[in-house]
Structures are given as C-alpha cells and as structure tokens.
Design a protein around this motif. Structure first.
Motif, PDB file in Angstrom:
ATOM      1  N   GLN A 272      15.358  21.490 -39.799  1.00  0.00           N
ATOM      2  CA  GLN A 272      16.299  20.756 -40.648  1.00  0.00           C
ATOM      3  C   GLN A 272      16.299  19.296 -40.234  1.00  0.00           C
ATOM      4  O   GLN A 272      16.201  18.973 -39.055  1.00  0.00           O
ATOM      5  CB  GLN A 272      17.684  21.366 -40.482  1.00  0.00           C
ATOM      6  CG  GLN A 272      18.775  20.681 -41.271  1.00  0.00           C
ATOM      7  CD  GLN A 272      20.101  21.414 -41.134  1.00  0.00           C
ATOM      8  OE1 GLN A 272      20.268  22.523 -41.616  1.00  0.00           O
ATOM      9  NE2 GLN A 272      21.030  20.795 -40.427  1.00  0.00           N
ATOM     10  N   LEU A 273      16.436  18.403 -41.218  1.00  0.00           N
ATOM     11  CA  LEU A 273      16.355  16.977 -40.935  1.00  0.00           C
ATOM     12  C   LEU A 273      17.676  16.271 -41.197  1.00  0.00           C
ATOM     13  O   LEU A 273      18.434  16.639 -42.091  1.00  0.00           O
ATOM     14  CB  LEU A 273      15.265  16.327 -41.798  1.00  0.00           C
ATOM     15  CG  LEU A 273      13.860  16.898 -41.692  1.00  0.00           C
ATOM     16  CD1 LEU A 273      12.879  16.061 -42.513  1.00  0.00           C
ATOM     17  CD2 LEU A 273      13.403  16.992 -40.244  1.00  0.00           C
ATOM     18  N   SER A 274      17.930  15.267 -40.397  1.00  0.00           N
ATOM     19  CA  SER A 274      18.981  14.294 -40.675  1.00  0.00           C
ATOM     20  C   SER A 274      18.376  12.921 -40.442  1.00  0.00           C
ATOM     21  O   SER A 274      17.286  12.794 -39.866  1.00  0.00           O
ATOM     22  CB  SER A 274      20.211  14.522 -39.791  1.00  0.00           C
ATOM     23  OG  SER A 274      19.860  14.435 -38.415  1.00  0.00           O
ATOM     24  N   PHE A 275      19.071  11.874 -40.865  1.00  0.00           N
ATOM     25  CA  PHE A 275      18.466  10.544 -40.896  1.00  0.00           C
ATOM     26  C   PHE A 275      19.466   9.502 -40.409  1.00  0.00           C
ATOM     27  O   PHE A 275      20.674   9.710 -40.445  1.00  0.00           O
ATOM     28  CB  PHE A 275      18.002  10.203 -42.319  1.00  0.00           C
ATOM     29  CG  PHE A 275      17.079  11.231 -42.918  1.00  0.00           C
ATOM     30  CD1 PHE A 275      15.709  11.114 -42.757  1.00  0.00           C
ATOM     31  CD2 PHE A 275      17.579  12.314 -43.631  1.00  0.00           C
ATOM     32  CE1 PHE A 275      14.853  12.055 -43.299  1.00  0.00           C
ATOM     33  CE2 PHE A 275      16.728  13.268 -44.174  1.00  0.00           C
ATOM     34  CZ  PHE A 275      15.362  13.131 -44.006  1.00  0.00           C
ATOM     35  N   SER A 276      18.927   8.369 -39.971  1.00  0.00           N
ATOM     36  CA  SER A 276      19.779   7.247 -39.575  1.00  0.00           C
ATOM     37  C   SER A 276      19.006   5.949 -39.756  1.00  0.00           C
ATOM     38  O   SER A 276      17.771   5.928 -39.717  1.00  0.00           O
ATOM     39  CB  SER A 276      20.238   7.384 -38.115  1.00  0.00           C
ATOM     40  OG  SER A 276      19.129   7.341 -37.232  1.00  0.00           O
ATOM     41  N   SER A 277      19.749   4.863 -39.979  1.00  0.00           N
ATOM     42  CA  SER A 277      19.146   3.533 -40.064  1.00  0.00           C
ATOM     43  C   SER A 277      18.919   3.008 -38.648  1.00  0.00           C
ATOM     44  O   SER A 277      19.821   3.044 -37.816  1.00  0.00           O
ATOM     45  CB  SER A 277      20.066   2.570 -40.826  1.00  0.00           C
ATOM     46  OG  SER A 277      20.223   2.984 -42.167  1.00  0.00           O
ATOM     47  N   GLN A 278      17.712   2.531 -38.387  1.00  0.00           N
ATOM     48  CA  GLN A 278      17.363   2.019 -37.072  1.00  0.00           C
ATOM     49  C   GLN A 278      16.476   0.792 -37.232  1.00  0.00           C
ATOM     50  O   GLN A 278      15.837   0.600 -38.272  1.00  0.00           O
ATOM     51  CB  GLN A 278      16.609   3.081 -36.258  1.00  0.00           C
ATOM     52  CG  GLN A 278      17.360   4.375 -36.046  1.00  0.00           C
ATOM     53  CD  GLN A 278      18.412   4.284 -34.967  1.00  0.00           C
ATOM     54  OE1 GLN A 278      18.285   3.493 -34.034  1.00  0.00           O
ATOM     55  NE2 GLN A 278      19.458   5.086 -35.066  1.00  0.00           N
ATOM     56  N   LEU A 279      16.433  -0.039 -36.207  1.00  0.00           N
ATOM     57  CA  LEU A 279      15.485  -1.141 -36.168  1.00  0.00           C
ATOM     58  C   LEU A 279      14.262  -0.716 -35.366  1.00  0.00           C
ATOM     59  O   LEU A 279      14.384  -0.070 -34.324  1.00  0.00           O
ATOM     60  CB  LEU A 279      16.116  -2.381 -35.522  1.00  0.00           C
ATOM     61  CG  LEU A 279      17.198  -3.098 -36.336  1.00  0.00           C
ATOM     62  CD1 LEU A 279      17.780  -4.242 -35.514  1.00  0.00           C
ATOM     63  CD2 LEU A 279      16.644  -3.620 -37.654  1.00  0.00           C
ATOM     64  N   SER A 280      13.085  -1.063 -35.859  1.00  0.00           N
ATOM     65  CA  SER A 280      11.839  -0.698 -35.197  1.00  0.00           C
ATOM     66  C   SER A 280      11.104  -1.946 -34.751  1.00  0.00           C
ATOM     67  O   SER A 280      11.204  -3.004 -35.367  1.00  0.00           O
ATOM     68  CB  SER A 280      10.952   0.114 -36.149  1.00  0.00           C
ATOM     69  OG  SER A 280      10.718  -0.617 -37.349  1.00  0.00           O
ATOM     70  N   LEU A 281      10.345  -1.806 -33.665  1.00  0.00           N
ATOM     71  CA  LEU A 281       9.521  -2.893 -33.130  1.00  0.00           C
ATOM     72  C   LEU A 281       8.073  -2.433 -33.058  1.00  0.00           C
ATOM     73  O   LEU A 281       7.799  -1.250 -32.816  1.00  0.00           O
ATOM     74  CB  LEU A 281       9.996  -3.294 -31.736  1.00  0.00           C
ATOM     75  CG  LEU A 281      11.311  -4.056 -31.630  1.00  0.00           C
ATOM     76  CD1 LEU A 281      11.687  -4.237 -30.157  1.00  0.00           C
ATOM     77  CD2 LEU A 281      11.213  -5.419 -32.312  1.00  0.00           C
ATOM     78  N   PRO A 282       7.131  -3.361 -33.218  1.00  0.00           N
ATOM     79  CA  PRO A 282       5.717  -2.989 -33.097  1.00  0.00           C
ATOM     80  C   PRO A 282       5.300  -2.916 -31.638  1.00  0.00           C
ATOM     81  O   PRO A 282       5.894  -3.554 -30.771  1.00  0.00           O
ATOM     82  CB  PRO A 282       5.001  -4.149 -33.799  1.00  0.00           C
ATOM     83  CG  PRO A 282       5.886  -5.332 -33.523  1.00  0.00           C
ATOM     84  CD  PRO A 282       7.304  -4.793 -33.553  1.00  0.00           C
TER      85      PRO A 282
END
Length: 304
Positions: free
Chosen positions: A151-161
């Motif tokens: 089962q999946l849930s989601f969240s807003s996150q900042l990503s870096l390379p």
C-alpha cells in the motif's frame, strides 16, 4: 529527502555546508515521495495505488510480454491519490498509470530493449477494472511471479541531485551553473553533501518528479543517447571513443525535451532484484506529458 526549505537549511548547517547554502537551495526541486507498506492485497481497493501485487486492468486487456516471457507488474499509481502533493502542476489530476518491467533480463534502456517495459495509462479512474492474476513463468535467471503487494502513501518533499567530480564533467553541468565556487581540490564538502543526501533519503528510494538519485550519468542524457542509439566515434590519434561535438550539442538540446517522471529502487520488501542494487528511472518527453501520451516513456536502469 527534505520536508521543506527550512528543514533543508538545518541539514546544510548540520553537515557544515554553510558556505554553499544558497547554491544548494537553488538545486532543490519539489518531488513526491512514495512511502510503501507491506499489506495483504485483499485490503486494497480496485484501482488504488500500489507497488507489486496484481494489476487492476480492463477486462479485455492483454498482458504485456517480451517474446514468450511476461513482464513483471511493478505497480500502479492513481494520480488522484497524490495530486495534492504535486507542487509542479505537471501531473494529471486523475487517471491510473500501470508499469511493467522485465525483471528477469533487467534491460538498461538501449534502443533494442524497447520491449523490456510497458506503460498503460487509463484516464478514466472510474472505468470497469478487474484484478488480474499475475502470470507465472520461468525466466532465464529468475521465476516471473507477482511481487509482494504494498500500500502506498505520499508526501511533498524537496529533492537534491547527486553531484560527481571526476573526468566525466557532463555529470556536473547543472551543479556548476549555480555553483562556480565548489572546490575541485578539496573533496570534504563533496563527501559531506553526498552524506547529507544519503542520510536524509535512505533506500529504497521511490519517488515522482524532482531530482532522480542517479548512480551514473544524468538519466535524461542516457535517455537521449539510448533511445536514439547515438554511438561514440574513435579518435584517430588517441584511440579513445568519444562523442563528436555535434553529437554533444544535439544530446544537450534533446535532454531539455525530456522530464524525469519517477523511479523505482531495488527493494528487499518487494523482493525486486535489479542489477547490482540498481534503480529504474522512467522519463517522458515533456510534450508527451502535456498530452498524456505516457506510452512515450523511456526506462533507464543504473546500478550502484
């Protein structure tokens, strides 16, 4: 990943990267983090987002194969489940995207491997769907069978390379554009940056949009090279194989037309065994995303 800019700043200070703070902030891009939990698939409703398990498909849908071998169902993503977390506004608000991949041969994304993955996009989330049994098939290396359902849930996150410093300077162009002060002689800041990224985004790393966690070249660059079958040429004097200047210019131009869409990491809970602890990345032409032609997506595999 990083919950917001304020948290990212605290991590920059924690890892003693204060000198590069504003440059790192400029690199951060919004993404949608995928959290997964192993569950009994009976608890998941038809059409709900999930990794592994059995797909929910139209009754007349034919399972995708590569020759005689069925592809493995990796997961389905119902866009309405995470539309509120899309800070870019690029993704559809509705629809279900199902992704299949050849986990037996683990194609890297070369042009002649195009049959090694398949994407189905169903725009109508309310259409009739059925949970389809996964084929069982003995592949060359492993048995093809359903992966454990999550089962999946989601969240807003900042990503870096990830940032690399070696003789392959094409890895670093995006970073150099905003940070001309990074020292190539002292790698302590580089090591601190990578540790900050890894500590804040432990594996498995599954997410949509933002910055992919690349292990080799930029995935958009590999997408252009592999999908167009661009070959290097041997230098007559050095004997080294390199891309010609006009090829590099073409690759750079075409890279801007592609968008990293999502990645699925090797995951012990899903019992996926990708090449050498690898990650599969799915990119899509920006024009195709705008018109919802997800069948134009391209898959790249990289390994650690």
């Amino acid at each position: 990943m990083f919950a917001d800019v304020d948290f990212l700043r605290t991590q920059i200070h924690k890892y003693k990267l204060d000198r590069l703070e504003e440059n790192i902030i400029k690199l951060a891009e919004p993404s949608i983090h995928i959290h997964r939990e192993l569950v009994s698939e009976d608890k998941l409703s038809i059409g709900q987002s999930k990794l592994g398990g059995r797909p929910d498909l139209p009754p007349d849908y034919t399972w995708p194969h590569r020759g005689d071998k069925p592809l493995t169902f990796m997961g389905q993503f119902r866009f309405s489940d995470f539309a509120t977390y899309d800070q870019t506004g690029l993704l559809p608000q509705l629809g279900i995207l199902s992704y299949f991949y050849d986990v037996d041969s683990t194609p890297w994304g070369f042009q002649n491997e195009r049959d090694g993955w398949h994407i189905l996009f169903m725009e109508d989330e309310n259409q009739e769907l059925q949970r389809i049994d996964h084929p069982i098939y003995q592949g060359e290396w492993i048995e093809i069978k359903p992966l454990p359902a999550h089962q999946l849930s989601f969240s807003s996150q900042l990503s870096l390379p990830r940032v690399f410093f070696n003789d392959r300077m094409e890895y670093d162009l995006d970073f150099i554009k905003v940070n001309t002060d990074w020292s190539n002689n002292d790698f302590s800041e580089h090591r601190a940056y990578i540790k900050m990224c890894d500590d804040n985004y432990p594996s498995p790393r599954h997410h949509f949009l933002g910055q992919p966690v690349c292990w080799q070249d930029k995935v958009e660059r590999e997408t252009v090279i592999y999908s167009e079958n661009i070959q290097t040429s041997q230098h007559p004097e050095t004997g080294l194989y390199r891309y010609l200047p006009e090829q590099l210019e073409h690759i750079a131009t075409e890279m801007d037309k592609w968008l990293f869409l999502f990645q699925i990491d090797e995951d012990g809970s899903m019992k996926t065994v990708l090449e050498a602890g690898g990650t599969i990345y799915i990119c899509i032409p920006k024009a195709s995303l705008a018109t919802r032609r997800f069948e134009d997506c391209w898959t790249i595999l990289q390994c650690t």
